[in-house]
Design an enzyme around this catalytic site. Structure first.
Site, PDB file in Angstrom:
ATOM      1  N   LYS A  31       0.835  -1.214   0.000  1.00  0.00           N
ATOM      2  CA  LYS A  31       0.000   0.000   0.000  1.00  0.00           C
ATOM      3  C   LYS A  31       0.865   1.258   0.000  1.00  0.00           C
ATOM      4  CE  LYS A  31      -2.896   0.694   3.584  1.00  0.00           C
ATOM      5  NZ  LYS A  31      -2.648   2.022   4.198  1.00  0.00           N
ATOM      6  N   SER A  32       1.890   1.285   0.843  1.00  0.00           N
ATOM      7  CA  SER A  32       2.743   2.480   0.923  1.00  0.00           C
ATOM      8  C   SER A  32       3.416   2.751  -0.420  1.00  0.00           C
ATOM      9  CB  SER A  32       3.832   2.277   1.977  1.00  0.00           C
ATOM     10  OG  SER A  32       3.271   2.190   3.251  1.00  0.00           O
ATOM     11  N   ARG A 132      -9.322  11.507  12.366  1.00  0.00           N
ATOM     12  CA  ARG A 132      -7.875  11.372  12.578  1.00  0.00           C
ATOM     13  C   ARG A 132      -7.148  12.722  12.606  1.00  0.00           C
ATOM     14  NH1 ARG A 132      -5.648   6.531   9.002  1.00  0.00           N
ATOM     15  NH2 ARG A 132      -3.885   6.850  10.390  1.00  0.00           N
ATOM     16  N   GLN A 179       4.518   9.085   7.183  1.00  0.00           N
ATOM     17  CA  GLN A 179       3.577   9.937   6.447  1.00  0.00           C
ATOM     18  C   GLN A 179       3.969  11.406   6.572  1.00  0.00           C
ATOM     19  OE1 GLN A 179      -0.309   9.036   7.966  1.00  0.00           O
ATOM     20  NE2 GLN A 179      -0.363   7.008   7.028  1.00  0.00           N
ATOM     21  N   ASP A 330       1.779  -1.200  11.783  1.00  0.00           N
ATOM     22  CA  ASP A 330       0.472  -1.659  11.296  1.00  0.00           C
ATOM     23  C   ASP A 330       0.180  -3.107  11.671  1.00  0.00           C
ATOM     24  OD1 ASP A 330      -0.021   0.805  10.149  1.00  0.00           O
ATOM     25  OD2 ASP A 330       0.812   0.232   8.207  1.00  0.00           O
ATOM     26  N   LYS A 357      -4.805   5.507  14.591  1.00  0.00           N
ATOM     27  CA  LYS A 357      -4.870   4.847  13.277  1.00  0.00           C
ATOM     28  C   LYS A 357      -6.323   4.874  12.788  1.00  0.00           C
ATOM     29  CE  LYS A 357      -0.539   4.047  12.848  1.00  0.00           C
ATOM     30  NZ  LYS A 357       0.210   4.768  11.809  1.00  0.00           N
ATOM     31  N   ARG A 409      -7.725  -3.450   9.307  1.00  0.00           N
ATOM     32  CA  ARG A 409      -6.822  -4.377  10.012  1.00  0.00           C
ATOM     33  C   ARG A 409      -7.493  -4.998  11.247  1.00  0.00           C
ATOM     34  NH1 ARG A 409      -2.441  -3.268   6.773  1.00  0.00           N
ATOM     35  NH2 ARG A 409      -1.897  -1.077   6.584  1.00  0.00           N
TER      36      ARG A 409
HETATM   37  C1  S3P Z   1       2.533   4.756   6.164  1.00  0.00           C
HETATM   38  C2  S3P Z   1       3.056   5.100   7.376  1.00  0.00           C
HETATM   39  C3  S3P Z   1       2.514   4.643   8.675  1.00  0.00           C
HETATM   40  C4  S3P Z   1       1.571   3.456   8.499  1.00  0.00           C
HETATM   41  C5  S3P Z   1       0.628   3.649   7.345  1.00  0.00           C
HETATM   42  C6  S3P Z   1       1.392   3.828   6.055  1.00  0.00           C
HETATM   43  C7  S3P Z   1       3.142   5.288   4.926  1.00  0.00           C
HETATM   44  O1  S3P Z   1       1.793   5.690   9.262  1.00  0.00           O
HETATM   45  O2  S3P Z   1       0.850   3.244   9.689  1.00  0.00           O
HETATM   46  O3  S3P Z   1      -0.246   2.540   7.206  1.00  0.00           O
HETATM   47  O4  S3P Z   1       2.846   4.765   3.836  1.00  0.00           O
HETATM   48  O5  S3P Z   1       3.934   6.231   5.024  1.00  0.00           O
HETATM   49  P1  S3P Z   1       2.484   6.809  10.188  1.00  0.00           P
HETATM   50  O6  S3P Z   1       3.345   7.635   9.348  1.00  0.00           O
HETATM   51  O7  S3P Z   1       1.337   7.602  10.747  1.00  0.00           O
HETATM   52  O8  S3P Z   1       3.230   6.044  11.236  1.00  0.00           O
END
Ligand code: S3P
Length: 455
Positions: A31-32, A132, A179, A330, A357, A409
């Site tokens: 996903k990232s 959020r 993020q 995650d 989250k 999740r």
């Molecule tokens: C992600 C960073 C994580 C993760 C999210 C995806 C990303 O979040 O929990 O599912 O793709 O950069 P955080 O940056 O809030 O830790």
């Protein structure tokens, strides 16, 4: 289909079968990396080709946002996508509100982009995303020169008024967040000079990899206290690239834990991404006694990948080192399921981020596990779970129906638990899993899991 657009909730129930799980499967794309592939493609001039893209709801929202700001984004078929970008700084004002659905990553990354463009965009999302905190990106992006009008705590709906004259900033992250790091770096792409992000602990570095892959200059140095300093030279010319997205280790963790807790199981998951900043859960499960082996190790698009074979194992409770949190953030919900089926106590601390989250994952997991008969103690930043041990002597009673609170999740974690809980476990709505793992129920059924729709 999103939980909000599909009218009717789809309850689903899992329960133990007569045999172990068996077979080979491929989990969906990371996903990232998928979000980033579309964003970086949109910022380069020419055609970027992406294979293995996660076609989950979250990533489709990012695709729509990139289209709304001028890029051509098209699906060629089965994970293969093409993006014709507009160049760094070349995005244009979207004609409508950007609805990011359930996607925190999509929302925060695209806000970073808008912050250094001379136009405004309004962001919204589903009930989970609107709860959020966005203050964590608002604060640094204001320093770059963007302005924001939103609800209290910077919550969505939120309008970002980008700046025509973005400043390169130096920003030390108050929380370990890939993020926020990425939002600042994406904004910094369109600023002259060097944008610097200092992270207290290393977080997933897909952005840094991809920046280089598209032709930007990025310098990464370790800090004395174990963090990293990332320096990006602004206003690069992005060359289009080819990206092969590996399977998502965060998604792989669900069938993995299922195989670990269902007696008699042996499964293989192919093409799983093993970026060292993502593999904390594998280390933790191995410390708990998990039996798995990595084969066919190789590199795909600059990311290490392998096939993983997992066998049912006698898991033991452990204390998870708090500093491991960023590399398995995650995966805590599914780790809690493994802990519930292990022998002895598992203690998790330093995981306060779970509270912000897609749901408050500490509270929602604690409530659901208790409803399934698991003894535990919830802390502000973690949990202690009293493992029930292995069937047939020790077994989680189960029997509960879980409210998943728009959290994919949570849904998958409890469906996995149901495969090893005496009376199975139900969830209120299977639609939420579309955000990151389309076809989860079918994949688990192909491996022999008993998952049934319960109207
Ligand atoms: C992600 C960073 C994580 C993760 C999210 C995806 C990303 O979040 O929990 O599912 O793709 O950069 P955080 O940056 O809030 O830790």
């Amino acid at each position: 289909m999103t939980a909000s657009s599909d009218q009717k909730a789809r309850p689903l129930r899992s329960r133990p079968g007569t045999k172990g799980l068996a077979g080979t499967a491929k989990v969906p794309g990371d996903k990232s990396i998928s979000h980033r592939a579309l964003i970086f493609g949109a910022l380069s001039v020419g055609e970027t080709r992406v294979s293995g893209l996660l076609e989950g709801e979250d990533v489709l929202r990012t695709a729509a946002a990139m289209r709304a700001m001028g890029a051509e984004v098209e699906r060629l078929g089965d994970g293969n996508w093409t993006v014709w970008g507009v160049g760094v700084g070349g995005l244009s004002e979207p004609a409508d509100v950007l609805d990011m659905g359930n996607a925190g990553t999509g929302a925060r990354l695209v806000m970073g982009l808008v912050a250094s463009h001379d136009f405004a965009a309004t962001f919204t999302g589903d009930a989970s995303l609107r709860r959020r905190p966005m203050g964590r990106v608002v604060e640094p992006l204001q320093r770059i020169g963007a302005r924001f009008v939103g609800r209290s705590g910077g919550r969505l709906p939120l309008t970002v008024v980008g700046t025509a004259h973005p400043l390169p900033i130096e920003y030390e992250l108050p929380v370990a967040s890939a993020q926020v790091k990425t939002a600042v770096l994406l904004a910094g792409l369109n600023a002259p000079g060097i944008t610097t992000v200092i992270e207290p602990e290393p977080t997933r570095d897909h952005t840094e990899h991809m920046l280089r892959h598209f032709g930007a200059t990025v310098d990464v140095q370790p800090t004395k206290s174990g963090g990293r300093i990332i320096r990006l030279t602004g206003q690069p010319e992005f060359k289009p690239a080819t990206i092969a997205v590996p399977g998502d280790p965060s998604s792989a963790a669900f069938p993995m834990v299922a195989a670990l807790i269902v007696p008699g199981s042996e499964i293989t998951l192919q093409n799983v991404g093993l970026n060292p900043l993502r593999t904390g859960v594998f280390t933790t499960l191995q410390e708990m006694g998990a039996d798995f082996s990595f084969t066919n190790k190789r590199s795909e698009g600059g990311e290490p990948v392998a096939d993983i074979t997992i066998r049912h194992s006698a898991l033991k409770g452990i204390t998870v080192p708090p500093e491991r949190a960023p590399s398995m953030i995650d995966e805590y919900p599914i780790l809690f399921v493994a802990a519930a089926c292990a022998e002895g106590d598992t203690i998790v601390r330093g995981a306060r981020e779970l509270r912000v989250k897609e749901s408050d994952r500490l509270a929602v997991m604690a409530r659901g596990l208790k409803a399934c008969g698991v003894e535990l103690e919830e802390f502000e930043d973690g949990i202690l779970i009293r493992g029930q041990g292995r069937p047939p002597q020790g077994i989680v009673p189960g029997g509960a129906s879980i409210e998943t609170e728009l959290d994919h999740r949570i849904a998958m974690s409890f469906l996995v638990l149901g495969l090893a809980a005496k009376d199975g476990v139900g969830i209120d709505d299977a639609r939420v899993m579309e955000t990151s793992f389309p076809g989860f129920a079918d994949l688990m059924r192909r491996l022999g899991g008993d998952l049934q729709i319960t109207e």
